[in-house]
Write a protein that holds these residues in place. Structure first.
Motif, PDB file in Angstrom:
ATOM      1  N   GLU A   1       7.743  -9.666  18.901  1.00 31.57           N
ATOM      2  CA  GLU A   1       6.832 -10.164  17.653  1.00 31.57           C
ATOM      3  C   GLU A   1       8.164 -10.605  16.542  1.00 31.57           C
ATOM      4  N   SER A   2       7.851 -11.711  15.722  1.00 32.81           N
ATOM      5  CA  SER A   2       9.434 -12.131  15.428  1.00 32.81           C
ATOM      6  C   SER A   2       9.403 -11.616  13.717  1.00 32.81           C
ATOM      7  N   LEU A   3      10.163 -11.174  13.369  1.00 26.62           N
ATOM      8  CA  LEU A   3      10.084 -10.683  12.114  1.00 26.62           C
ATOM      9  C   LEU A   3      10.383 -11.241  10.837  1.00 26.62           C
ATOM     10  N   SER A   4      11.070 -12.630  10.927  1.00 24.49           N
ATOM     11  CA  SER A   4      11.651 -13.574  10.285  1.00 24.49           C
ATOM     12  C   SER A   4      11.475 -15.394  10.604  1.00 24.49           C
TER      13      SER A   4
ATOM     14  N   LYS B   1       8.045 -14.573   9.173  1.00 28.44           N
ATOM     15  CA  LYS B   1       6.840 -13.841  10.437  1.00 28.44           C
ATOM     16  C   LYS B   1       5.738 -13.941  10.881  1.00 28.44           C
ATOM     17  N   SER B   2       5.294 -13.753  12.284  1.00 24.39           N
ATOM     18  CA  SER B   2       3.964 -14.331  12.675  1.00 24.39           C
ATOM     19  C   SER B   2       2.588 -14.494  12.020  1.00 24.39           C
ATOM     20  N   PRO B   3       1.799 -15.606  12.626  1.00 18.83           N
ATOM     21  CA  PRO B   3       0.426 -15.275  11.677  1.00 18.83           C
ATOM     22  C   PRO B   3      -0.020 -14.199  12.840  1.00 18.83           C
ATOM     23  N   GLU B   4       0.040 -13.624  13.599  1.00 17.63           N
ATOM     24  CA  GLU B   4      -0.909 -12.445  14.058  1.00 17.63           C
ATOM     25  C   GLU B   4      -0.156 -11.714  12.911  1.00 17.63           C
ATOM     26  N   ILE B   5       1.026 -11.363  12.746  1.00 17.39           N
ATOM     27  CA  ILE B   5       1.490  -9.771  11.453  1.00 17.39           C
ATOM     28  C   ILE B   5       0.474 -10.118  10.545  1.00 17.39           C
ATOM     29  N   LEU B   6       0.675 -11.999   9.569  1.00 18.23           N
ATOM     30  CA  LEU B   6      -0.226 -11.585   8.747  1.00 18.23           C
ATOM     31  C   LEU B   6      -1.576 -11.764   8.915  1.00 18.23           C
ATOM     32  N   LYS B   7      -2.220 -11.284  10.082  1.00 18.81           N
ATOM     33  CA  LYS B   7      -3.557 -11.650  10.063  1.00 18.81           C
ATOM     34  C   LYS B   7      -4.021  -9.739  10.378  1.00 18.81           C
ATOM     35  N   TYR B   8      -3.356  -8.831  11.350  1.00 15.81           N
ATOM     36  CA  TYR B   8      -3.639  -8.109  11.356  1.00 15.81           C
ATOM     37  C   TYR B   8      -3.440  -7.108  10.869  1.00 15.81           C
ATOM     38  N   ASN B   9      -1.761  -7.234  10.311  1.00 11.34           N
ATOM     39  CA  ASN B   9      -1.388  -6.256   8.938  1.00 11.34           C
ATOM     40  C   ASN B   9      -1.323  -7.074   7.538  1.00 11.34           C
ATOM     41  N   PRO B  10      -2.400  -7.562   6.831  1.00 12.68           N
ATOM     42  CA  PRO B  10      -2.200  -8.347   5.668  1.00 12.68           C
ATOM     43  C   PRO B  10      -1.997  -7.730   4.292  1.00 12.68           C
ATOM     44  N   VAL B  11      -2.035  -6.433   4.507  1.00 13.84           N
ATOM     45  CA  VAL B  11      -1.357  -5.704   3.594  1.00 13.84           C
ATOM     46  C   VAL B  11       0.048  -5.153   3.049  1.00 13.84           C
ATOM     47  N   HIS B  12       0.512  -4.814   4.417  1.00 18.30           N
ATOM     48  CA  HIS B  12       1.872  -4.609   4.230  1.00 18.30           C
ATOM     49  C   HIS B  12       3.011  -5.642   5.157  1.00 18.30           C
ATOM     50  N   LYS B  13       1.977  -6.586   5.554  1.00 13.48           N
ATOM     51  CA  LYS B  13       2.824  -7.972   6.584  1.00 13.48           C
ATOM     52  C   LYS B  13       3.393  -7.260   7.329  1.00 13.48           C
ATOM     53  N   LYS B  14       3.728  -5.794   8.027  1.00 15.32           N
ATOM     54  CA  LYS B  14       4.588  -5.686   8.969  1.00 15.32           C
ATOM     55  C   LYS B  14       4.578  -4.989   9.992  1.00 15.32           C
ATOM     56  N   LEU B  15       5.061  -4.943  10.805  1.00 15.47           N
ATOM     57  CA  LEU B  15       4.896  -4.121  11.823  1.00 15.47           C
ATOM     58  C   LEU B  15       5.234  -2.636  11.968  1.00 15.47           C
ATOM     59  N   PRO B  16       4.619  -2.052  12.202  1.00 15.49           N
ATOM     60  CA  PRO B  16       3.564  -1.886  14.120  1.00 15.49           C
ATOM     61  C   PRO B  16       1.985  -1.993  13.930  1.00 15.49           C
ATOM     62  N   ILE B  17       2.306  -2.901  14.561  1.00 16.20           N
ATOM     63  CA  ILE B  17       0.077  -2.891  14.832  1.00 16.20           C
ATOM     64  C   ILE B  17      -0.084  -2.536  15.957  1.00 16.20           C
ATOM     65  N   LEU B  18      -0.723  -2.238  16.122  1.00 18.16           N
ATOM     66  CA  LEU B  18      -1.248  -1.572  17.302  1.00 18.16           C
ATOM     67  C   LEU B  18      -2.966  -1.794  17.192  1.00 18.16           C
TER      68      LEU B  18
END
Length: 184
Positions: free
Chosen positions: A1-4, A6-23
């Protein structure tokens, strides 16, 4: 994942913190490191658990894992923000926090006793990354003189067969961290 950026997937799957990790498991997100580790432990039960069976042991493990994440990690990250006397004070603060954690290791190979448990997994960044950060920054935070029990734990942890099989090499991590430090 690109952190800068942030990918749409990060924003979609972690809309609260908008960060990794995400399982992602069965299309559903599980976020935050400690939550993910416990989720994995509870979902795939074929091996031994990373938490003690008794409620008190379980709560103690969760307490120290949270201590590492919420108290020790931010204090370690503060060290790189300072120079000179302020950095020395930040290092002293971190050493005091490590001493609290070190007391939990007395008489044990790992925080989980004879086997790696939740607290050991949470402290992984210390065992693996902190030494490299110290080299890059030219500082000494964790030394055998200041924290002998903790340094023994680092050696036991890094030489554990499961850790050797599972984690990237020190050279790979060094290259990644050097790149990260240059980007700051």
């Amino acid at each position: 994942e690109s952190l800068s950026p942030k990918s749409p997937e990060i924003l979609k799957y972690n809309p609260v913190h908008k960060k990794l990790p995400i399982l992602l498991h069965n299309g559903k997100p599980v976020v935050e490191s400690l939550v993910i580790v416990e989720y994995i432990d509870e979902t795939w039960t074929s091996g031994s658990s990373i938490l003690p069976a008794d409620p008190l042991g379980k709560s103690n493990a969760r307490f120290w894992a949270k201590f590492i994440d919420d108290k020790l990690m931010p204090a370690i990250m503060n060290i790189r923000r300072y120079q000179g006397e302020e950095q020395v004070k930040a290092i002293d603060e971190v050493v005091e926090l490590f001493k609290l954690l070190e007391n939990e290791l007395k008489g044990k190979k790992f925080f989980g006793g004879d086997t790696i448990g939740l607290v050991d997994i949470t402290a992984n960044f210390i065992a693996l990354w902190l030494g490299i950060h110290q080299e890059i920054m030219g500082i000494q935070v964790v030394t055998k003189e200041k924290l002998p029990i903790f340094c023994k734990w680092i050696d036991e942890y890094l030489n554990s067969s499961i850790i050797k099989q599972s984690l990237p090499s020190r050279d790979e991590l060094s290259a990644a961290l050097l790149s990260y430090h240059k980007s700051l």
